[in-house]
Scaffold this motif. Structure first.
Motif, mmCIF file in Angstrom:
data_model
loop_
_atom_site.group_PDB
_atom_site.id
_atom_site.type_symbol
_atom_site.label_atom_id
_atom_site.label_comp_id
_atom_site.label_asym_id
_atom_site.label_seq_id
_atom_site.Cartn_x
_atom_site.Cartn_y
_atom_site.Cartn_z
ATOM 1 N N GLU A 5 0.836 -1.040 -0.152
ATOM 2 C CA GLU A 5 -0.012 0.219 0.172
ATOM 3 C C GLU A 5 1.087 1.366 0.071
ATOM 4 O OE1 GLU A 5 -3.010 -0.020 -0.370
ATOM 5 O OE2 GLU A 5 -3.957 -1.802 -0.416
ATOM 6 N N LYS A 6 0.491 2.248 -0.242
ATOM 7 C CA LYS A 6 0.933 3.220 -0.231
ATOM 8 C C LYS A 6 1.572 4.278 0.609
ATOM 9 C CE LYS A 6 -0.275 8.185 -0.914
ATOM 10 N NZ LYS A 6 -1.099 9.366 -1.355
ATOM 11 N N GLY A 7 2.520 4.228 0.861
ATOM 12 C CA GLY A 7 3.215 4.793 2.055
ATOM 13 C C GLY A 7 4.049 2.933 3.385
ATOM 14 N N GLU A 8 3.600 2.754 3.155
ATOM 15 C CA GLU A 8 3.618 1.257 3.588
ATOM 16 C C GLU A 8 5.271 0.869 4.736
ATOM 17 O OE1 GLU A 8 1.109 -3.065 3.833
ATOM 18 O OE2 GLU A 8 -0.358 -1.434 4.193
ATOM 19 N N ALA A 9 5.608 0.394 3.074
ATOM 20 C CA ALA A 9 7.082 0.387 2.874
ATOM 21 C C ALA A 9 8.391 1.562 3.022
ATOM 22 C CB ALA A 9 7.809 -0.853 1.825
ATOM 23 N N ALA A 573 14.175 -3.464 0.392
ATOM 24 C CA ALA A 573 11.904 -3.606 0.752
ATOM 25 C C ALA A 573 12.078 -4.155 -0.876
ATOM 26 C CB ALA A 573 11.690 -2.077 0.747
ATOM 27 N N MET A 574 12.843 -4.234 -1.654
ATOM 28 C CA MET A 574 12.281 -4.910 -2.990
ATOM 29 C C MET A 574 14.112 -5.246 -3.883
ATOM 30 S SD MET A 574 10.479 -2.334 -6.355
ATOM 31 C CE MET A 574 9.631 -3.215 -7.792
ATOM 32 N N MET A 575 13.276 -6.636 -4.508
ATOM 33 C CA MET A 575 14.218 -6.904 -5.103
ATOM 34 C C MET A 575 13.283 -7.854 -6.293
ATOM 35 S SD MET A 575 17.742 -9.021 -4.123
ATOM 36 C CE MET A 575 16.407 -10.363 -3.440
ATOM 37 N N LEU A 576 13.868 -7.799 -7.471
ATOM 38 C CA LEU A 576 13.675 -8.408 -8.300
ATOM 39 C C LEU A 576 14.471 -9.162 -9.407
ATOM 40 C CD1 LEU A 576 11.659 -5.621 -10.083
ATOM 41 C CD2 LEU A 576 10.686 -7.389 -8.373
ATOM 42 N N LEU A 577 14.532 -10.945 -9.057
ATOM 43 C CA LEU A 577 15.348 -11.003 -9.964
ATOM 44 C C LEU A 577 15.119 -12.815 -10.852
ATOM 45 C CD1 LEU A 577 16.897 -12.964 -6.464
ATOM 46 C CD2 LEU A 577 18.276 -11.034 -8.177
ATOM 47 N N ARG A 647 10.059 12.096 -3.327
ATOM 48 C CA ARG A 647 9.218 11.643 -2.419
ATOM 49 C C ARG A 647 8.227 10.354 -1.727
ATOM 50 N NH1 ARG A 647 10.289 15.310 1.213
ATOM 51 N NH2 ARG A 647 9.271 17.714 -0.393
ATOM 52 N N ASN A 648 8.509 10.013 -3.616
ATOM 53 C CA ASN A 648 7.987 8.271 -3.439
ATOM 54 C C ASN A 648 8.517 7.771 -4.244
ATOM 55 O OD1 ASN A 648 6.430 7.776 -5.489
ATOM 56 N ND2 ASN A 648 4.905 9.515 -4.415
ATOM 57 N N TYR A 649 9.047 5.743 -4.687
ATOM 58 C CA TYR A 649 9.220 5.353 -5.555
ATOM 59 C C TYR A 649 7.664 4.621 -6.795
ATOM 60 C CZ TYR A 649 14.330 6.261 -4.318
ATOM 61 O OH TYR A 649 15.580 7.087 -3.528
ATOM 62 N N GLN A 650 7.465 4.872 -7.346
ATOM 63 C CA GLN A 650 6.207 3.989 -7.663
ATOM 64 C C GLN A 650 6.846 3.888 -8.822
ATOM 65 O OE1 GLN A 650 3.218 6.790 -7.708
ATOM 66 N NE2 GLN A 650 1.942 5.386 -8.692
ATOM 67 N N PHE A 651 6.503 1.962 -8.447
ATOM 68 C CA PHE A 651 6.462 1.120 -9.918
ATOM 69 C C PHE A 651 5.290 0.950 -10.690
ATOM 70 C CE2 PHE A 651 9.837 1.048 -7.107
ATOM 71 C CZ PHE A 651 11.668 0.405 -7.629
ATOM 72 N N SER A 652 3.782 1.142 -9.842
ATOM 73 C CA SER A 652 2.897 0.680 -10.350
ATOM 74 C C SER A 652 1.966 1.170 -9.124
ATOM 75 C CB SER A 652 3.285 -0.595 -10.205
ATOM 76 O OG SER A 652 2.384 -1.236 -9.471
ATOM 77 N N ASP A 653 0.560 0.882 -9.510
ATOM 78 C CA ASP A 653 -0.370 1.351 -8.965
ATOM 79 C C ASP A 653 -0.255 0.323 -8.022
ATOM 80 O OD1 ASP A 653 -1.842 3.639 -11.020
ATOM 81 O OD2 ASP A 653 -3.324 2.016 -11.427
ATOM 82 N N ASP A 654 -0.162 -0.312 -8.094
ATOM 83 C CA ASP A 654 -0.254 -1.080 -6.841
ATOM 84 C C ASP A 654 1.646 -0.956 -5.487
ATOM 85 O OD1 ASP A 654 -2.499 -1.851 -7.204
ATOM 86 O OD2 ASP A 654 -1.593 -3.672 -8.486
ATOM 87 N N TRP A 656 4.603 0.719 -4.252
ATOM 88 C CA TRP A 656 5.411 1.794 -4.533
ATOM 89 C C TRP A 656 5.678 2.373 -3.053
ATOM 90 C CZ3 TRP A 656 1.790 7.449 -4.032
ATOM 91 C CH2 TRP A 656 1.101 6.984 -3.769
ATOM 92 N N PHE A 657 6.600 3.024 -2.951
ATOM 93 C CA PHE A 657 7.362 3.046 -1.834
ATOM 94 C C PHE A 657 7.754 4.355 -1.466
ATOM 95 C CE2 PHE A 657 8.305 -0.399 -3.700
ATOM 96 C CZ PHE A 657 8.504 -2.027 -2.372
ATOM 97 N N VAL A 658 7.558 4.972 0.009
ATOM 98 C CA VAL A 658 7.489 6.757 0.994
ATOM 99 C C VAL A 658 9.506 6.661 1.971
ATOM 100 C CG1 VAL A 658 6.693 7.898 1.678
ATOM 101 C CG2 VAL A 658 5.858 6.852 0.412
ATOM 102 N N PRO A 659 10.165 7.238 0.905
ATOM 103 C CA PRO A 659 11.502 6.971 2.283
ATOM 104 C C PRO A 659 10.999 7.693 3.900
ATOM 105 C CG PRO A 659 12.171 8.529 0.183
ATOM 106 C CD PRO A 659 10.430 7.479 0.013
#
Length: 664
Positions: A5-9, A573-577, A647-654, A656-659
């Protein structure tokens, strides 16, 4: 989790080269309002009810000379007063109509001391004054439930201040009466009962005290609401983020001493700007951004010639930029971004004092040429992104002596970048992504010595990624993704860029292995190498990137296993392999407490890696249907309101991450 969710990570905080920038001086922060005098000489003002001096309704009918203002009145005016008495009787029922919940008890107690007859007479007198003096139109005052109707009832009956009804607008104290009525109308028109903060509106205090001092998240104490100059005239209306809803009433034009109006970021402030606002010729600052205002940007805006800042961004205005805006020769900040504006830039070409120009996210259309905005030599920030501009990148924009931010992204610019660029120590931020630019990155870019954020992604650049980029040792953001550069390894100059936080080489024809020097880039928060032809195993040096939060290595030809050193990447928080040939155990990754999005080839009948269900966000299968096929690009979409900081790292609607500030 099944979804991020937005802002969760959370990620480590970012303190890049723009982190200490405040909003431009043309768009001051709200904490500058503490310089406005708020406790003027009106605090101890005594008010008179005036009820005993008013004629009865019968006296009004029989003797026009009894009406405030004297004789010589026409039969039509007498009929208006009589009609007002009859129509407004309905408003008196219940007495407390239109009073905010906070003040109902006070208003009811006050009205109980006034006889019904006196109420009727005062109500008619107030309504007649407003109509006859042209303060509000008759239909607005007489329409039950309208903001003007409710404000009339408040002033006449419910207001404990009970200001004396002026004889005319020439009365020395008429401005206090009109000012109170205008602000009451403003309150009702914009849903005052639902405001987050009441701001002391509709209290018995003088209108110069209709404000609240609020402690903001930054620890500053700011005065929000209406504030006055020393002569008692409302000079400031500052009501941001206050859950306001409705249309700006024409009566705002009665507050002709206004110099500063800021009503941004409210829930549902909508409709067209009332033409009566053209009377606010003392306005220096007008901010109505992030609302739902619509209609055209009005021609009369050019009458407000004292404006230094005009901020109408993120609304639903639909028009060209009016040519009258060229009359605003003192303007140094103009924000019309996030609307549906069309046409060209002719209207702004003459605003030679402009320092900040934000026109992004519109439908402006023009071929940029050698003369475009050339006269705006004081520009410090220019954002024309997300429009329909074509042509080439104008060379003169790259050597303006004061220009700090230049964003021309998401247009249809084409051709090569200028081959000659003079030395420039001002430009920090250059975004050109999402165009059709081609050719090599010219060596003249080396002269942009202050660059710390560069985005050339999603173009048609070719040739080698130039090694001189390594000389930009203050660079914090470098996106070169989705270009057709020559096939080559990951550039060896990258460790020289010791401050780099965000690096994307997605789909840039990178070959060879992931070099061990990647472990020297310890400031990285985002590393995106997706969509290349990288081979070999994951280097153990990845474990040295303890700040790294986002790692994209998918869609390559990587082999081997996940090294145990990955367990040291405690902020990941995110790793794509996925879409590689990585095999074995996922324990080094699954043990990371902050890892929320982990995608690997753990699906199908013969999974390449073993990933527990509570660890992998998604399991892909090289032999199965498409999985994670949409390239995830956390491209920075900068806005001036955030001082061009990420302010955030948004990869898709689902995803995204907020520092989070304060984290390592």
């Amino acid at each position: 989790p099944t979804m991020v969710e937005k802002g969760e990570a959370s990620l480590p905080s970012i303190e890049d080269g723009t982190s200490n920038r405040s909003l431009p001086a043309a768009i001051p922060k709200s904490d500058s309002m503490d310089e406005i005098p708020v406790n003027g000489p009106m605090r101890g003002l005594s008010v008179r009810s005036g009820v005993a001096d008013l004629p009865t309704a019968e006296e009004v009918r029989n003797d026009p000379g009894q009406i405030p203002g004297g004789g010589g009145w026409t039969k039509k005016k007498i009929m208006i007063v009589s009609g007002v008495v009859i129509v407004l009787l309905a408003i008196i029922v219940g007495v407390s109509v239109g009073v905010s919940n906070k003040n109902k008890k006070e208003a009811t107690a006050s009205s109980a001391t006034i006889s019904d007859e006196a109420q009727r007479v005062r109500l008619s007198s107030v309504a007649f004054f407003l109509i006859d003096e042209g303060i509000s139109p008759e239909d607005a005052v007489m329409t039950a439930g309208s903001p003007q109707n409710r404000a009339t009832a408040f002033i006449a009956i419910e207001d404990r201040a009970q200001l004396e009804v002026p004889l005319s607008t020439a009365d020395p104290l008429a401005f206090k009466f009109i000012q109170r009525y205008a602000l009451a109308t403003f309150y009702y028109a914009l849903g005052g009962e639902s405001w987050k903060y009441a701001m002391n509106f509709l209290t018995p205090d003088d209108t110069c005290l209709w404000f609240q001092t609020i402690l903001t998240t930054g620890g500053q104490r700011n005065n929000f609401g209406a504030q006055c100059s020393l002569n008692g005239h409302v000079r400031v209306i500052l009501l941001p983020w206050n859950n306001m809803a409705g249309e700006l009433p024409p009566e705002i034009g009665l507050l002709t001493a206004l110099e500063f109006v800021a009503i941004p970021s409210n829930r549902d402030v909508r409709g067209a700007l009332p033409s009566e606002m053209k009377k606010l010729t003392n306005l220096e600052f007008l901010m109505l951004s992030q609302n739902k205002l619509n209609g055209p940007v009005p021609e009369w805006i050019g009458d407000l010639t004292k404006l230094t800042s005009l901020v109408l961004g993120d609304n639903a205005f639909q028009s060209s930029i009016p040519m009258t805006i060229r009359n605003l020769d003192q303007l140094n900040g103009l924000s019309l971004d996030g609307n549906t504006l069309y046409g060209q830039l002719d209207a702004v070409e003459h605003l030679t004092n402009l320092r900040f120009l934000y026109l992004e996210k519109n439908q402006l259309e023009q071929t940029l040429g050698s003369d475009t905005l050339r006269n705006l030599t004081k520009l410090e920030q220019l954002d024309l992104s997300d429009n329909i501009f074509d042509g080439r990148v104008p060379r003169h924009l790259l050597h303006m002596s004061a220009l700090d931010v230049l964003d021309l992204s998401d247009n249809i610019l084409s051709g090569k970048l200028p081959s000659t660029i003079p030395r420039n120590s001002a430009l920090n931020f250059l975004f050109l992504h999402g165009n059709q630019l081609s050719g090599d990155i010219p060596s003249s870019f080396f002269n942009l010595t202050a660059l710390n954020q560069l985005d050339l992604s999603d173009n048609k650049f070719t040739g080698l990624i130039p090694s001189f980029l390594g000389n930009f040792t203050n660079m914090v953001y470098l996106f070169l993704s989705n270009n057709d550069f020559d096939r080559a390894p990951i550039p060896e100059f990258l460790p020289q860029m010791g401050n780099l936080r965000d690096l994307s080489l997605k789909s840039t024809n990178r070959t060879g292995t992931i070099p061990s020097f990647i472990g020297e880039m310890t400031s990285l928060l985002l590393l995106d190498l997706d969509g290349n032809e990288l081979t070999g195993s994951l280097p153990t040096e990845l474990g040295l990137l303890t700040y790294l939060g986002l790692l994209l290595l998918n869609r390559n030809k990587l082999t081997g296993t996940i090294p145990s050193q990955v367990s040291n990447m405690t902020n990941l928080a995110m790793m794509l392999l996925d879409n590689n040939t990585i095999t074995g155990d996922t324990a080094p990754a699954c043990g990371l407490k902050k890892l929320q999005v982990f995608i690997a080839d753990c699906g199908g009948d013969n999974p390449e890696v073993d990933c527990p269900a509570n660890c992998c966000y998604e399991c892909c299968d090289d032999d199965g249907p498409g999985c994670n096929d949409d390239p995830l690009l956390a491209q920075f979409d900068p806005v001036w309101e955030d001082a061009y900081q990420r302010r955030n790292y948004q990869f898709s609607d689902d995803i995204w991450f907020v520092p989070v500030a304060g984290q390592p």
